[in-house]
Design a protein around this motif. Structure first.
Motif, PDB file in Angstrom:
ATOM      1  N   LEU A   1      67.021  -2.015  -9.931  1.00 34.09           N
ATOM      2  CA  LEU A   1      66.484  -2.693  -8.801  1.00 34.09           C
ATOM      3  C   LEU A   1      67.450  -3.279  -8.050  1.00 34.09           C
ATOM      4  O   LEU A   1      67.957  -3.195  -6.975  1.00 34.09           O
ATOM      5  CB  LEU A   1      65.486  -3.366  -8.713  1.00 34.09           C
ATOM      6  N   LEU A   2      68.314  -4.139  -8.829  1.00 32.60           N
ATOM      7  CA  LEU A   2      69.443  -4.939  -8.362  1.00 32.60           C
ATOM      8  C   LEU A   2      70.527  -4.184  -8.035  1.00 32.60           C
ATOM      9  O   LEU A   2      71.169  -4.381  -7.366  1.00 32.60           O
ATOM     10  CB  LEU A   2      69.623  -6.010  -9.476  1.00 32.60           C
ATOM     11  N   ALA A   3      70.557  -3.199  -8.849  1.00 34.56           N
ATOM     12  CA  ALA A   3      71.850  -2.152  -8.566  1.00 34.56           C
ATOM     13  C   ALA A   3      71.766  -1.655  -7.353  1.00 34.56           C
ATOM     14  O   ALA A   3      72.726  -1.076  -6.730  1.00 34.56           O
ATOM     15  CB  ALA A   3      71.821  -1.147  -9.789  1.00 34.56           C
ATOM     16  N   ASP A   4      70.677  -1.068  -6.896  1.00 31.43           N
ATOM     17  CA  ASP A   4      70.327  -0.508  -5.502  1.00 31.43           C
ATOM     18  C   ASP A   4      70.149  -1.594  -4.575  1.00 31.43           C
ATOM     19  O   ASP A   4      70.162  -1.203  -3.329  1.00 31.43           O
ATOM     20  CB  ASP A   4      68.958   0.454  -5.695  1.00 31.43           C
ATOM     21  N   TYR A   5      70.265  -2.943  -4.479  1.00 37.13           N
ATOM     22  CA  TYR A   5      70.014  -3.685  -3.562  1.00 37.13           C
ATOM     23  C   TYR A   5      71.363  -4.150  -2.931  1.00 37.13           C
ATOM     24  O   TYR A   5      72.237  -4.080  -3.470  1.00 37.13           O
ATOM     25  CB  TYR A   5      69.680  -5.193  -4.168  1.00 37.13           C
TER      26      TYR A   5
ATOM     27  N   SER B   1      61.903 -10.366 -30.162  1.00 35.08           N
ATOM     28  CA  SER B   1      63.040 -10.711 -29.003  1.00 35.08           C
ATOM     29  C   SER B   1      63.015  -9.668 -28.111  1.00 35.08           C
ATOM     30  O   SER B   1      62.734  -8.622 -28.276  1.00 35.08           O
ATOM     31  CB  SER B   1      64.317 -10.782 -29.823  1.00 35.08           C
ATOM     32  N   HIS B   2      63.377 -10.070 -27.076  1.00 35.68           N
ATOM     33  CA  HIS B   2      63.760  -9.087 -25.727  1.00 35.68           C
ATOM     34  C   HIS B   2      65.155  -9.212 -25.267  1.00 35.68           C
ATOM     35  O   HIS B   2      65.629  -8.515 -24.545  1.00 35.68           O
ATOM     36  CB  HIS B   2      62.856  -9.593 -24.603  1.00 35.68           C
ATOM     37  N   ASP B   3      66.069 -10.078 -26.218  1.00 35.89           N
ATOM     38  CA  ASP B   3      67.406  -9.910 -25.843  1.00 35.89           C
ATOM     39  C   ASP B   3      68.071  -8.911 -26.806  1.00 35.89           C
ATOM     40  O   ASP B   3      68.213  -8.798 -27.971  1.00 35.89           O
ATOM     41  CB  ASP B   3      67.847 -11.224 -26.491  1.00 35.89           C
ATOM     42  N   ARG B   4      68.271  -7.540 -25.804  1.00 39.17           N
ATOM     43  CA  ARG B   4      68.678  -6.459 -26.456  1.00 39.17           C
ATOM     44  C   ARG B   4      70.023  -6.645 -27.489  1.00 39.17           C
ATOM     45  O   ARG B   4      70.275  -5.882 -28.458  1.00 39.17           O
ATOM     46  CB  ARG B   4      68.967  -5.485 -25.373  1.00 39.17           C
TER      47      ARG B   4
ATOM     48  N   PRO C   1      66.512 -15.269 -14.951  1.00 42.21           N
ATOM     49  CA  PRO C   1      65.459 -14.329 -14.787  1.00 42.21           C
ATOM     50  C   PRO C   1      64.659 -13.624 -15.970  1.00 42.21           C
ATOM     51  O   PRO C   1      63.617 -13.004 -15.865  1.00 42.21           O
ATOM     52  CB  PRO C   1      66.002 -13.535 -13.573  1.00 42.21           C
ATOM     53  N   THR C   2      65.574 -13.516 -16.954  1.00 41.43           N
ATOM     54  CA  THR C   2      65.032 -12.437 -18.237  1.00 41.43           C
ATOM     55  C   THR C   2      64.408 -13.185 -19.169  1.00 41.43           C
ATOM     56  O   THR C   2      63.785 -12.697 -19.929  1.00 41.43           O
ATOM     57  CB  THR C   2      66.507 -12.028 -18.653  1.00 41.43           C
ATOM     58  N   ASN C   3      64.075 -14.589 -19.003  1.00 38.18           N
ATOM     59  CA  ASN C   3      63.091 -15.155 -20.051  1.00 38.18           C
ATOM     60  C   ASN C   3      61.877 -14.508 -20.197  1.00 38.18           C
ATOM     61  O   ASN C   3      61.249 -14.453 -19.002  1.00 38.18           O
ATOM     62  CB  ASN C   3      63.107 -16.744 -20.075  1.00 38.18           C
ATOM     63  N   ASP C   4      61.549 -14.192 -21.491  1.00 34.30           N
ATOM     64  CA  ASP C   4      59.961 -13.585 -21.502  1.00 34.30           C
ATOM     65  C   ASP C   4      59.625 -12.464 -21.017  1.00 34.30           C
ATOM     66  O   ASP C   4      58.385 -11.819 -21.190  1.00 34.30           O
ATOM     67  CB  ASP C   4      59.030 -14.609 -21.180  1.00 34.30           C
ATOM     68  N   LEU C   5      60.605 -11.593 -20.210  1.00 35.97           N
ATOM     69  CA  LEU C   5      60.451 -10.265 -19.698  1.00 35.97           C
ATOM     70  C   LEU C   5      60.572  -9.376 -20.922  1.00 35.97           C
ATOM     71  O   LEU C   5      61.625  -9.411 -21.689  1.00 35.97           O
ATOM     72  CB  LEU C   5      61.156 -10.020 -18.626  1.00 35.97           C
ATOM     73  N   ASP C   6      59.525  -8.424 -20.897  1.00 36.11           N
ATOM     74  CA  ASP C   6      59.866  -7.276 -21.814  1.00 36.11           C
ATOM     75  C   ASP C   6      61.155  -6.309 -21.449  1.00 36.11           C
ATOM     76  O   ASP C   6      61.455  -6.176 -20.473  1.00 36.11           O
ATOM     77  CB  ASP C   6      58.508  -6.683 -22.006  1.00 36.11           C
TER      78      ASP C   6
ATOM     79  N   LEU D   1      63.093  -5.695 -17.772  1.00 35.66           N
ATOM     80  CA  LEU D   1      64.271  -5.951 -17.635  1.00 35.66           C
ATOM     81  C   LEU D   1      65.337  -4.609 -17.339  1.00 35.66           C
ATOM     82  O   LEU D   1      65.898  -4.606 -16.152  1.00 35.66           O
ATOM     83  CB  LEU D   1      64.856  -6.512 -18.987  1.00 35.66           C
ATOM     84  N   ASP D   2      64.866  -3.395 -17.805  1.00 34.96           N
ATOM     85  CA  ASP D   2      65.689  -2.439 -17.265  1.00 34.96           C
ATOM     86  C   ASP D   2      65.430  -1.948 -15.630  1.00 34.96           C
ATOM     87  O   ASP D   2      65.977  -1.739 -14.951  1.00 34.96           O
ATOM     88  CB  ASP D   2      65.016  -1.335 -18.121  1.00 34.96           C
TER      89      ASP D   2
END
Length: 609
Positions: free
Chosen positions: A446-450, A174-177, A431-436, A440-441
């Motif tokens: 990146l989104l925090a700085d957008y 699982s990649h769901d933290r 966007p998070t499905n299947d990403l390690d 995700l981190d």
């Protein structure tokens, strides 16, 4: 005694081995999360454990009579029949009556009608049924491959409850933290073909792993420096060929072999967003918007305003209308009633969960470059192949077809497409499905700085907590609740509202019973009036209750801050070696959390008076 032991498992498909002398044990009752980067071979390892795939060498030693069931990552296309048919197909072996009873019990917990056609279910519902089928077999070892994919948050929480109560051992990917934090008691890390076992919960594993990687990097740097010095020495020629230096030459040859055999850890994705000029202050304004689908209300008289720079998370059960709400905000759908007004100078980049933007008949390069060899990112010209390498695609892979990509690779490619075009509004639908976890981190950072506006639909609670500053939650009857903060803040708010609602219902019931009791008395008007006065008096807070009510928010805030301090203290490396300190902190944490829960409950009671 282990119920399963993997010993020196090696599997190679050409090139470096995917599994390289993998060794680990599974004990009864273990709840193990198998973590690793996309493409490391986690799903392949699960197949080797079940015998679906044969390793080149090594042994899988199982306890006599061990029963293993597996829930695969994809939804099979060939399954037919009702929900009951699918779940019962997992039942087998002896003691049929006992197994059937067990299967019926888990079937009832899915919350899905047993006679419903499997084909008619949503993706999330199918995943719940497939999980129930795997558990219905009453296994000794349950293997789960990305069990939370396509599940909404209530379904994930349901899954957490089931998994933590199972008596069998569980090994899952699982990649769901948040799911991993709440369920796993051990971590197996698959990295560069090797498996390392960590007998810690997830957060402690991350700290120790990062420390181990830092030490490895330091050791490699020292080794490389020594190797470089020896290479300088050997090039001096005559000194290196003297007999007394033959041992040094042999040592150098061994060092070269060791360096050649070293497997470099896969790098991190290097993402950047191409930003457009700023949009107007107003991005979108919805006024009394309602929308129905097939006669069922999805949104009911919803009003909100999205401003430049907002980071909004949209949550709700599967089928509640999250994607519909996104499309209404973007003006892609017209509401049944109400008004949607869009702002000016909007340049929107849309990540859709169906990945429809990807052109299956084109290569990765063609999807990014549209026939051009170069693209421009924030004013800098980049070759398409170089840009794709930032997203961990080799040149060979980049020229290949999309059909060869895994789910995680497809999501990385879609992010690469998305970020290569200028935008000031990012819309991310799952966007998070299947990403390690590492990717995700990086995406969250990146989104925090957008500098633009972010709208995201996600069932990943940890991702929402780290990215968004407000939540739009679609609840019963198409009502949308707005909450400030991340998902955890919304969840706490929802619990308070539910307690308030329950308290209000209890008080209303008590009032009705009291009035009924007064009406059935001897008919004395004075007695009835007294009863009504008592009810009214009961509903009013006393002076002390008013003071307590006013003080509770500050008390709750203080408790939450103290809990955060204790959790920070527990995370310090020096605490790990002090067992007494750990016990002391854990007891303090438990006491504070219990006190916080009571404070929330008391606040709800007093607020309802």
């Amino acid at each position: 005694m282990p119920i399963l032991s993997a010993q020196n498992i090696t599997l190679r498909f050409g090139g470096p081995p995917l599994l390289d002398n993998v060794t680990f044990d599974v004990e009864p009752g273990d709840r193990i999360c198998l973590v690793g980067r996309n493409g490391e071979g986690k799903s392949t390892l699960l197949k080797v454990l079940t015998g679906e795939m044969e390793a080149n060498s090594g042994d899988i030693i199982k306890k006599s009579g061990l029963k293993i069931t597996r829930m695969i990552q994809e939804i099979p296309a060939h399954l037919e029949g009702t929900v009951r048919d699918v779940v019962m197909s997992g039942v087998g072996g002896t003691d049929a009556a006992v197994r059937n009873s067990h299967a019926e019990a888990i079937l009832g917990k899915t919350g899905i009608p047993a006679d419903a056609s499997f084909d008619s279910l949503s993706g999330g519902q199918k995943r719940r049924v497939l999980f129930a089928r795997a558990v219905a077999g009453d296994p000794d070892l349950l293997l789960l491959d990305e069990p939370t994919n396509h599940l909404d948050i209530p379904a994930i929480q349901w899954l957490e409850g089931i998994v933590t109560r199972l008596e069998c051992a569980v090994l899952f990917v699982s990649h769901d933290r948040t799911f991993v934090r709440r369920t796993a008691t051990r971590i197996l890390e698959l990295d560069r073909g090797r498996v390392r076992s960590w007998d810690f919960p997830y957060d402690k594993f991350v700290q120790f792993r990062d420390q181990a990687l830092a030490e490895e990097e330091k050791a490699n740097a020292l080794f490389d420096k020594r190797l470089a010095e020896e290479e300088v020495w050997i090039r001096k020629g005559i000194q290196a060929r003297r007999t007394r230096n033959e041992g040094r030459v042999r040592a150098l040859i061994k060092m070269r072999e060791e360096r050649a055999a070293r497997r470099t850890r896969t790098g991190n994705v290097n993402m950047q967003i191409t930003e457009a000029d700023r949009s107007g202050r107003l991005v979108a304004r919805l006024t009394d918007v309602s929308y129905s689908y097939d006669g069922a209300p999805l949104l009911n008289r919803f009003s909100t305003e999205v401003s430049r720079g907002d980071r909004i998370g949209i949550v709700g059960p599967n089928g509640s209308g999250k994607t519909t709400l996104l499309r209404l905000i973007l003006g892609e759908l017209q509401p049944d009633t109400g008004e949607v007004r869009l702002g000016t100078n909007l340049q929107i980049a849309y990540f859709d969960q169906m990945r429809s933007r990807l052109r299956e008949d084109k290569s990765l390069v063609e999807n990014i470059g549209d026939g051009q060899a170069y693209i421009t990112l924030n004013g800098v010209k980049r070759h398409v192949l170089s840009y794709l390498q930032d997203f961990l695609f080799s040149a060979e892979r980049a020229r290949g077809p999309i059909s060869a990509l895994s789910g995680g690779e497809r999501n990385r490619l879609l992010l690469a497409c998305l970020f290569s075009h200028p935008s000031n509004v990012l819309v991310l639908d799952e966007p998070t499905n299947d990403l390690d976890m590492e990717t995700l981190d990086l995406l969250a950072e990146l989104l925090a700085d957008y500098k633009g506006t972010v709208l995201t639909v996600s069932h990943d609670r940890a991702f929402l907590d780290s990215v968004v500053t407000s939540i739009l939650a679609i609840e019963d009857g198409g009502n949308v609740f707005e909450a400030t903060g991340g998902y955890t803040d919304y969840e706490n708010n929802r619990k308070v509202r539910e307690k308030e609602k329950a308290n209000a219902a209890r008080i209303a019931e008590e009032r009705a019973n009291s009035q009924k009791s007064g009406a059935l008395s001897n008919g004395s008007g004075a007695e009835s009036a007294t009863n009504q006065a008592n009810v009214a008096k009961k509903r009013k807070r006393s002076y002390n209750e008013e003071r307590e009510y006013a003080a509770l928010p500050e008390k709750i805030e203080k408790l939450e801050a103290e809990i955060a301090e204790i959790q920070t203290e527990l995370a310090k490396p020096e605490v790990y070696t002090d067992a007494n300190r750990i016990i002391e902190l854990q007891k303090s944490l438990s006491d504070h959390e219990s006190e916080l829960e009571k404070a929330y409950e008391r606040y709800g009671e007093l607020d309802a008076l």
